[in-house]
Motif scaffolding. Structure first.
Motif, PDB file in Angstrom:
ATOM      1  N   ARG A 280       0.790  -1.228   0.000  1.00 21.03           N
ATOM      2  CA  ARG A 280       0.000   0.000   0.000  1.00 21.03           C
ATOM      3  C   ARG A 280       0.826   1.283   0.000  1.00 21.03           C
ATOM      4  NH1 ARG A 280      -2.276  -3.641   3.532  1.00 21.03           N
ATOM      5  NH2 ARG A 280      -1.211  -2.717   5.307  1.00 21.03           N
ATOM      6  N   GLU A 281       1.953   1.292   0.739  1.00 17.60           N
ATOM      7  CA  GLU A 281       2.580   2.577   1.019  1.00 17.60           C
ATOM      8  C   GLU A 281       3.810   2.910   0.189  1.00 17.60           C
ATOM      9  OE1 GLU A 281       0.888   1.044   4.988  1.00 17.60           O
ATOM     10  OE2 GLU A 281       2.376   0.263   3.594  1.00 17.60           O
ATOM     11  N   ALA A 282       4.372   1.963  -0.522  1.00 20.85           N
ATOM     12  CA  ALA A 282       5.733   2.140  -1.035  1.00 20.85           C
ATOM     13  C   ALA A 282       5.900   3.384  -1.897  1.00 20.85           C
ATOM     14  CB  ALA A 282       6.160   0.893  -1.812  1.00 20.85           C
ATOM     15  N   ILE A 283       5.008   3.624  -2.839  1.00 20.02           N
ATOM     16  CA  ILE A 283       5.221   4.750  -3.753  1.00 20.02           C
ATOM     17  C   ILE A 283       5.170   6.082  -3.020  1.00 20.02           C
ATOM     18  CG2 ILE A 283       2.821   5.113  -4.476  1.00 20.02           C
ATOM     19  CD1 ILE A 283       4.030   5.384  -7.386  1.00 20.02           C
ATOM     20  N   SER A 284       4.484   6.134  -1.879  1.00 20.89           N
ATOM     21  CA  SER A 284       4.417   7.385  -1.128  1.00 20.89           C
ATOM     22  C   SER A 284       5.739   7.724  -0.455  1.00 20.89           C
ATOM     23  CB  SER A 284       3.312   7.298  -0.059  1.00 20.89           C
ATOM     24  OG  SER A 284       3.672   6.383   0.965  1.00 20.89           O
ATOM     25  N   LEU A 285       6.681   6.762  -0.418  1.00 21.43           N
ATOM     26  CA  LEU A 285       7.969   6.972   0.258  1.00 21.43           C
ATOM     27  C   LEU A 285       9.103   7.302  -0.695  1.00 21.43           C
ATOM     28  CD1 LEU A 285       7.641   3.986   2.738  1.00 21.43           C
ATOM     29  CD2 LEU A 285       7.186   6.405   3.212  1.00 21.43           C
ATOM     30  N   VAL A 286       8.815   7.338  -1.976  1.00 20.94           N
ATOM     31  CA  VAL A 286       9.865   7.580  -2.968  1.00 20.94           C
ATOM     32  C   VAL A 286      10.545   8.923  -2.730  1.00 20.94           C
ATOM     33  CG1 VAL A 286      10.209   8.107  -5.418  1.00 20.94           C
ATOM     34  CG2 VAL A 286       8.967   6.041  -4.746  1.00 20.94           C
ATOM     35  N   ALA A 287       9.778   9.950  -2.450  1.00 14.00           N
ATOM     36  CA  ALA A 287      10.354  11.288  -2.292  1.00 14.00           C
ATOM     37  C   ALA A 287      11.202  11.420  -1.037  1.00 14.00           C
ATOM     38  CB  ALA A 287       9.245  12.336  -2.278  1.00 14.00           C
ATOM     39  N   ASP A 288      11.026  10.508  -0.071  1.00 12.36           N
ATOM     40  CA  ASP A 288      11.810  10.549   1.162  1.00 12.36           C
ATOM     41  C   ASP A 288      13.129   9.798   1.040  1.00 12.36           C
ATOM     42  OD1 ASP A 288      10.192  11.962   3.244  1.00 12.36           O
ATOM     43  OD2 ASP A 288       8.711  10.472   2.650  1.00 12.36           O
ATOM     44  N   THR A 289      13.382   9.183  -0.099  1.00 10.09           N
ATOM     45  CA  THR A 289      14.563   8.329  -0.260  1.00 10.09           C
ATOM     46  C   THR A 289      15.249   8.635  -1.589  1.00 10.09           C
ATOM     47  OG1 THR A 289      13.164   6.607  -1.231  1.00 10.09           O
ATOM     48  CG2 THR A 289      13.591   6.457   1.130  1.00 10.09           C
ATOM     49  N   GLU A 290      16.519   8.254  -1.668  1.00  9.91           N
ATOM     50  CA  GLU A 290      17.284   8.476  -2.888  1.00  9.91           C
ATOM     51  C   GLU A 290      17.751   7.179  -3.545  1.00  9.91           C
ATOM     52  OE1 GLU A 290      20.512  11.031  -1.946  1.00  9.91           O
ATOM     53  OE2 GLU A 290      19.241  12.765  -1.488  1.00  9.91           O
ATOM     54  N   ARG A 291      18.099   6.186  -2.727  1.00 13.20           N
ATOM     55  CA  ARG A 291      18.676   4.948  -3.274  1.00 13.20           C
ATOM     56  C   ARG A 291      17.888   3.700  -2.899  1.00 13.20           C
ATOM     57  NH1 ARG A 291      22.171   8.227  -1.149  1.00 13.20           N
ATOM     58  NH2 ARG A 291      21.986   7.172   0.859  1.00 13.20           N
ATOM     59  N   LEU A 292      17.126   3.769  -1.849  1.00 13.74           N
ATOM     60  CA  LEU A 292      16.453   2.591  -1.291  1.00 13.74           C
ATOM     61  C   LEU A 292      15.494   1.974  -2.302  1.00 13.74           C
ATOM     62  CD1 LEU A 292      16.330   1.169   1.584  1.00 13.74           C
ATOM     63  CD2 LEU A 292      14.125   2.354   1.828  1.00 13.74           C
ATOM     64  N   ARG A 293      15.632   0.667  -2.532  1.00 13.12           N
ATOM     65  CA  ARG A 293      14.701  -0.064  -3.393  1.00 13.12           C
ATOM     66  C   ARG A 293      13.552  -0.584  -2.557  1.00 13.12           C
ATOM     67  NH1 ARG A 293      19.799  -0.427  -5.095  1.00 13.12           N
ATOM     68  NH2 ARG A 293      20.258  -0.414  -7.331  1.00 13.12           N
ATOM     69  N   PHE A 294      12.408  -0.793  -3.213  1.00 18.05           N
ATOM     70  CA  PHE A 294      11.203  -1.214  -2.517  1.00 18.05           C
ATOM     71  C   PHE A 294      10.747  -2.559  -3.057  1.00 18.05           C
ATOM     72  CE2 PHE A 294      11.465   3.346  -2.200  1.00 18.05           C
ATOM     73  CZ  PHE A 294      11.126   3.599  -0.887  1.00 18.05           C
ATOM     74  N   LEU A 295      10.700  -3.550  -2.173  1.00 19.42           N
ATOM     75  CA  LEU A 295      10.228  -4.891  -2.508  1.00 19.42           C
ATOM     76  C   LEU A 295       8.761  -4.965  -2.118  1.00 19.42           C
ATOM     77  CD1 LEU A 295      10.786  -7.809  -3.417  1.00 19.42           C
ATOM     78  CD2 LEU A 295      11.645  -8.282  -1.105  1.00 19.42           C
ATOM     79  N   VAL A 296       7.900  -4.946  -3.124  1.00 21.75           N
ATOM     80  CA  VAL A 296       6.461  -4.754  -2.907  1.00 21.75           C
ATOM     81  C   VAL A 296       5.713  -6.051  -3.181  1.00 21.75           C
ATOM     82  CG1 VAL A 296       4.442  -3.445  -3.636  1.00 21.75           C
ATOM     83  CG2 VAL A 296       6.677  -2.327  -3.537  1.00 21.75           C
ATOM     84  N   PRO A 297       4.976  -6.589  -2.204  1.00 22.08           N
ATOM     85  CA  PRO A 297       4.252  -7.848  -2.423  1.00 22.08           C
ATOM     86  C   PRO A 297       3.015  -7.651  -3.284  1.00 22.08           C
ATOM     87  CG  PRO A 297       3.816  -7.013  -0.218  1.00 22.08           C
ATOM     88  CD  PRO A 297       4.838  -6.095  -0.820  1.00 22.08           C
ATOM     89  N   GLU A 298       2.789  -8.594  -4.185  1.00 16.39           N
ATOM     90  CA  GLU A 298       1.601  -8.577  -5.028  1.00 16.39           C
ATOM     91  C   GLU A 298       1.123 -10.004  -5.268  1.00 16.39           C
ATOM     92  OE1 GLU A 298      -0.119  -6.095  -5.943  1.00 16.39           O
ATOM     93  OE2 GLU A 298       1.192  -4.318  -6.007  1.00 16.39           O
ATOM     94  N   TYR A 299      -0.210 -10.181  -5.267  1.00 16.33           N
ATOM     95  CA  TYR A 299      -0.818 -11.471  -5.595  1.00 16.33           C
ATOM     96  C   TYR A 299      -1.073 -11.529  -7.095  1.00 16.33           C
ATOM     97  CZ  TYR A 299      -1.748 -11.873  -0.578  1.00 16.33           C
ATOM     98  OH  TYR A 299      -1.613 -11.939   0.784  1.00 16.33           O
ATOM     99  N   PRO A 300      -0.489 -12.484  -7.806  1.00 12.15           N
ATOM    100  CA  PRO A 300      -0.696 -12.536  -9.259  1.00 12.15           C
ATOM    101  C   PRO A 300      -2.160 -12.777  -9.606  1.00 12.15           C
ATOM    102  CG  PRO A 300       0.407 -14.525  -8.476  1.00 12.15           C
ATOM    103  CD  PRO A 300       0.383 -13.570  -7.331  1.00 12.15           C
ATOM    104  N   GLY A 301      -2.667 -11.953 -10.514  1.00 13.71           N
ATOM    105  CA  GLY A 301      -4.026 -12.120 -10.991  1.00 13.71           C
ATOM    106  C   GLY A 301      -5.049 -11.221 -10.336  1.00 13.71           C
ATOM    107  N   VAL A 302      -4.734 -10.663  -9.166  1.00 10.93           N
ATOM    108  CA  VAL A 302      -5.695  -9.769  -8.515  1.00 10.93           C
ATOM    109  C   VAL A 302      -5.869  -8.497  -9.345  1.00 10.93           C
ATOM    110  CG1 VAL A 302      -6.116  -8.357  -6.460  1.00 10.93           C
ATOM    111  CG2 VAL A 302      -5.276 -10.703  -6.225  1.00 10.93           C
ATOM    112  N   LYS A 303      -4.757  -7.986  -9.885  1.00 13.24           N
ATOM    113  CA  LYS A 303      -4.814  -6.867 -10.827  1.00 13.24           C
ATOM    114  C   LYS A 303      -4.557  -7.401 -12.227  1.00 13.24           C
ATOM    115  CE  LYS A 303      -2.702  -3.649  -7.509  1.00 13.24           C
ATOM    116  NZ  LYS A 303      -1.485  -2.833  -7.251  1.00 13.24           N
TER     117      LYS A 303
END
Length: 376
Positions: free
Chosen positions: A47-70
Motif C-alpha cells: 500500500r505505502e511504497a510509492i508514497s515513500l519515494v520522495a523521502d529516499t534516494e537509493r532505497l529499493r522497494f520490494l512490494v508484495p503482489e498477488y498474481p491475478g488480482v490486478k
C-alpha cells in the motif's frame, strides 16, 4: 541487505498494547533511516511504497503482489509509473498466499491452478513493463493492443525483477520458471540448504540461474548476554492470549492440524507446543535451537503459526553479539548459498540503526574474504 518498512511498529509490536500509533510519519522515518544507513532495499506492504519515494534516494522497494488480482496490463503500468518517479527502484515480491487470504481478494483456484496463473501472469507483466504493445489471448489472461502513448521511463535495463518463494514441488517448479530471486524464511540450516539445492537444480534444467535470499529477524548487541536479555524481555511483555488468539486458526489456514492435535518429533518444537497448550509463552530453553538462533515472534505472528511450531521458519531470530551473529549468518550463507538477507527487528528504525552499526560492517568484511577465496 534489506530491512522492513511497516506501520505496525513498536517495542513489542505483535502485542497490541505495545504498538506505536501507525501514522505516515512512522513509515517515513523508517524509510529515511534505511536510506541514510545504506540498506539496499526494504520489504514493504503493497500500500505505502510509492508514497515513500520522495523521502529516499537509493532505497529499493520490494512490494508484495498477488498474481491475478490486478490485470497484468495495470500491474505493468503501475511498475512503470513507480520507476518513472523513483528512478527504477521497484522490485515485485510475488505472493501466492494461503487460501483464506486469496479468497478475500476473489481468487478461488486450487494451488496447482494458482501456480499456472502466476507463471502466465508474471511473464506478461515483464513483457508489458518493457513496452510490449501487442494484443494477447492466453489461458487465463487476454488484452488488446496498446492504445495510448507509453509511460515515460526509465526502465530497469534487465526488466522488472520478481522475487518470491514456494517450497512444495509445484512451488519449486514455478520458482524455477518465474523468479529472479528465490526467498525463504530462515529455517534449520540443513533443511534450508536442501531446499535451495532443489530450487537450483530445477532452475538449471531450464538453463536459468537464480539468486537466493533469506528472511530472518535479528537482535544484535555488544554481548550475547545483552542480546538475549532483549529477546527475553520482549517475550516477557507478550501476553499468552495474544499468541493463542490466532495460533489454531493460522495452523489450519496453512493445512496443519490445530494446536490441540499438532505433534512434532523435534523435542524443542514439542516443548513450544506444550507450553502454548498450557497457556504459557515458551522459554528460551525450547526456543533456542542452534548457537545464536531462536524461534521468536514477529509482526506477522497474527497470520502465521507462532514460535515456528509448524517448521516454516517465520519467526527465526539471530540473537547475540555482533561477532557471533555475523559468524552464524556467514556460516548459513556459505552452507546454503545465500546472496540476499532481508532482516527485521523492532522498533524497526532503531534496530536497523543498531544492526547497521554493529553487524553490517562485519558481514561486509566476511563477504569480501569469501569472495577473495572463491576468486583464487
Amino acid at each position: 541487505m534489506l530491512w522492513y518498512i511497516n506501520p505496525t511498529d513498536g517495542d513489542v509490536p505483535w502485542e497490541p498494547t505495545e504498538r506505536v500509533q501507525p501514522t505516515f510519519d512512522v513509515i517515513r522515518h523508517q524509510a529515511r533511516t534505511l536510506d541514510r544507513l545504506g540498506y539496499y532495499g526494504a520489504l514493504t506492504t503493497a500500500r505505502e511504497a510509492i508514497s515513500l519515494v520522495a523521502d529516499t534516494e537509493r532505497l529499493r522497494f520490494l512490494v508484495p503482489e498477488y498474481p491475478g488480482v490486478k490485470p497484468p496490463v495495470l500491474m505493468a503500468e503501475e511498475a512503470q509509473v513507480f520507476d518513472q518517479y523513483s528512478g527504477g527502484r521497484l522490485i515485485y515480491n510475488q505472493v501466492n498466499g494461503a487460501d483464506p487470504v486469496l479468497h478475500r481478494y476473489g481468487r478461488f483456484g486450487s494451488k496447482q491452478e494458482r501456480y499456472r496463473v502466476s507463471s502466465e501472469y508474471w511473464s506478461l507483466v515483464k513483457r508489458l513493463y518493457l513496452d510490449d504493445a501487442e494484443p494477447y489471448d492466453g489461458e487465463f489472461f487476454s488484452y488488446g493492443p496498446r492504445y495510448k502513448p507509453p509511460i515515460p521511463g526509465p526502465r530497469q535495463p534487465d526488466g522488472i525483477q520478481v522475487w518470491g518463494t514456494g517450497a512444495s514441488p509445484e512451488g519449486i517448479e514455478h520458482a524455477a520458471d518465474v523468479l529472479d530471486v528465490y526467498l525463504s524464511f530462515m529455517s534449520e540450516p540443513t533443511a534450508l540448504a536442501g531446499l535451495f539445492d532443489r530450487v537450483r537444480a530445477a532452475a538449471a534444467t531450464r538453463g536459468r540461474t537464480l539468486q537466493f535470499g533469506v528472511l530472518a529477524s535479528v537482535i544484535v548487541r555488544e554481548t550475547d548476554e545483552e542480546a538475549w536479555e532483549r529477546f527475553e524481555s520482549q517475550l516477557a511483555r507478550t501476553r499468552p492470549e495474544t499468541v493463542l488468539a490466532t495460533a489454531d486458526r493460522n495452523l489450519r489456514s496453512f493445512g496443519y492440524p490445530g494446536l490441540d492435535e499438532l505433534r512434532s518429533d523435534n523435542p524443542l518444537v514439542q516443548g513450544r507446543i506444550d507450553a502454548l497448550r498450557a497457556g504459557r509463552i515458551p522459554g528460551r530453553e525450547v526456543l533456542e535451537f542452534a548457537p545464536n538462533m531462536a524461534a521468536g515472534l514477529t509482526t506477522w505472528t497474527a497470520a502465521e503459526p507462532p514460535f515456528d511450531i509448524a517448521g516454516k521458519g517465520t519467526g527465526t531470530y539471530f540473537v547475540g553479539s555482533a561477532e557471533n551473529v555475523a559468524a552464524a549468518m556467514s556460516s548459513v550463507a556459505e552452507r546454503a548459498g545465500v546472496d540476499i538477507w532481508i532482516l527485521s527487528g523492532w522498533p524497526l528504525a532503531t534496530e536497523a540503526e543498531i544492526t547497521a552499526e554493529l553487524l553490517l560492517p562485519l558481514l561486509a568484511d566476511q563477504s569480501s574474504r569469501v569472495a577473495a577465496v572463491r576468486g583464487r
